[in-house]
Scaffold this motif. Structure first.
Motif, PDB file in Angstrom:
ATOM      1  N   GLU A 175     -29.737  85.666  34.649  1.00  0.00           N
ATOM      2  CA  GLU A 175     -30.649  84.916  35.506  1.00  0.00           C
ATOM      3  C   GLU A 175     -31.454  85.852  36.404  1.00  0.00           C
ATOM      4  N   VAL A 176     -30.780  86.864  36.951  1.00  0.00           N
ATOM      5  CA  VAL A 176     -31.469  87.827  37.818  1.00  0.00           C
ATOM      6  C   VAL A 176     -32.541  88.589  37.034  1.00  0.00           C
ATOM      7  N   ASP A 207     -25.271  84.237  32.057  1.00  0.00           N
ATOM      8  CA  ASP A 207     -24.594  84.322  33.354  1.00  0.00           C
ATOM      9  C   ASP A 207     -25.578  84.726  34.453  1.00  0.00           C
ATOM     10  N   ALA A 208     -25.019  85.087  35.603  1.00  0.00           N
ATOM     11  CA  ALA A 208     -25.861  85.439  36.747  1.00  0.00           C
ATOM     12  C   ALA A 208     -26.703  86.683  36.476  1.00  0.00           C
ATOM     13  N   VAL A 209     -26.152  87.629  35.717  1.00  0.00           N
ATOM     14  CA  VAL A 209     -26.908  88.841  35.388  1.00  0.00           C
ATOM     15  C   VAL A 209     -28.188  88.484  34.637  1.00  0.00           C
ATOM     16  N   ILE A 248     -23.085  91.971  41.797  1.00  0.00           N
ATOM     17  CA  ILE A 248     -22.490  90.891  41.016  1.00  0.00           C
ATOM     18  C   ILE A 248     -21.833  91.353  39.720  1.00  0.00           C
ATOM     19  N   SER A 249     -22.164  92.597  39.286  1.00  0.00           N
ATOM     20  CA  SER A 249     -21.618  92.988  37.991  1.00  0.00           C
ATOM     21  C   SER A 249     -21.130  94.411  37.907  1.00  0.00           C
TER      22      SER A 249
END
Length: 256
Positions: free
Chosen positions: A192-193, A188-190, A253-254
């Motif tokens: 990716e960051v 997820d985006a986490v 985001i999380s």
């Protein structure tokens, strides 16, 4: 004698000479200039000393500053003594925030360290550059409310009795208490960051290249502020800024 001998860390070689050459001159004592850090190069016959400067000029010139008092009796050096003369004493303090979960606990920890730091020189103004590092929930707090930690440290200095202390700068190198290795595997985006931050900060060369690339289009700052220019940051500061950026994004985001 104004010289850096064969060179000193952080200094270009200036008016080079050697200990052997000085020993051949027949003098009893050499006080060397150019290098601002005190160092006893040779104890005696002859005594060779960098006495250092009388006053630290900035946060890189830390600790007691002053002169060397030389006592001569009957044409012979009978005693030498360092005499602290500075009005402002600079310090670089490192505070490990690992395990500290609240602003109050951080402030108490800092206060105790600061009191120990100035214990033997309460008559001076103490200027402190503080690095707060470690894995702590405070990383998330700072990401959500930037400036909170610095404000708390500044406020704590007002609580000291008979201590004149000034916080020149607070630098942060904090990490959130979560498993970054596991997070990097997430799809997820986490994940990716975290992977992006890992690639940027893979080594000192990589992070410096990334910073300089993205700063290329920025206008130059005035010469008087050159020390504050982003391109002049040291690698440790770049890593700290990258960690802060990661924490800010993950907090958004999380909720980490």
């Amino acid at each position: 004698l104004h010289t850096s001998l064969t060179g000193r860390e952080g200094h270009d070689t200036y008016a080079p000479t050697s200990i052997a050459i000085l020993c051949d001159k027949g003098y009893d004592y050499f006080a060397l200039g150019h290098v601002h850090k005190r160092e006893v190069v040779r104890e005696a016959a002859p005594r060779i000393v960098f006495p250092g400067n009388l006053q630290g000029r900035h946060a890189k010139e830390t600790g007691p500053k002053g002169c060397e008092l030389v006592t001569v009796e009957g044409g012979v050096i009978s005693a030498t003594e360092f005499v602290a003369l500075e009005t402002v004493r600079w310090h670089q303090m490192r505070l490990d925030a690992s395990g500290l979960s609240s602003i109050d606990s951080l402030a108490r920890h800092f206060k105790g360290m600061a009191e120990d730091l100035v214990e033997h020189a309460r008559d001076k103004l103490h200027a402190v550059r503080l690095l707060i590092h470690g894995e702590s929930p405070l990383h998330r707090l700072e990401a959500e409310q930037p400036g909170t930690i610095t404000a708390a440290i500044q406020a704590t200095t007002m609580e000291f009795d008979n201590i004149d202390l000034w916080i020149e700068e607070v630098r942060l190198d904090l990490r959130s208490p979560f498993d970054r290795t596991a997070a990097a595997e997430r799809a997820d985006a986490v994940g990716e960051v975290v992977r992006l931050v890992n690639s940027i900060g893979a080594d000192d060369g990589a992070i410096r290249a990334w910073f300089l690339k993205h700063l290329a289009e920025m206008k130059e700052v005035p010469s008087a502020l050159a020390d504050m220019a982003p391109a002049s940051l040291d690698v440790a500061a770049m890593h700290a800024l990258l960690a802060d950026a990661e924490a800010s994004v993950l907090a958004q985001i999380s909720g980490l």
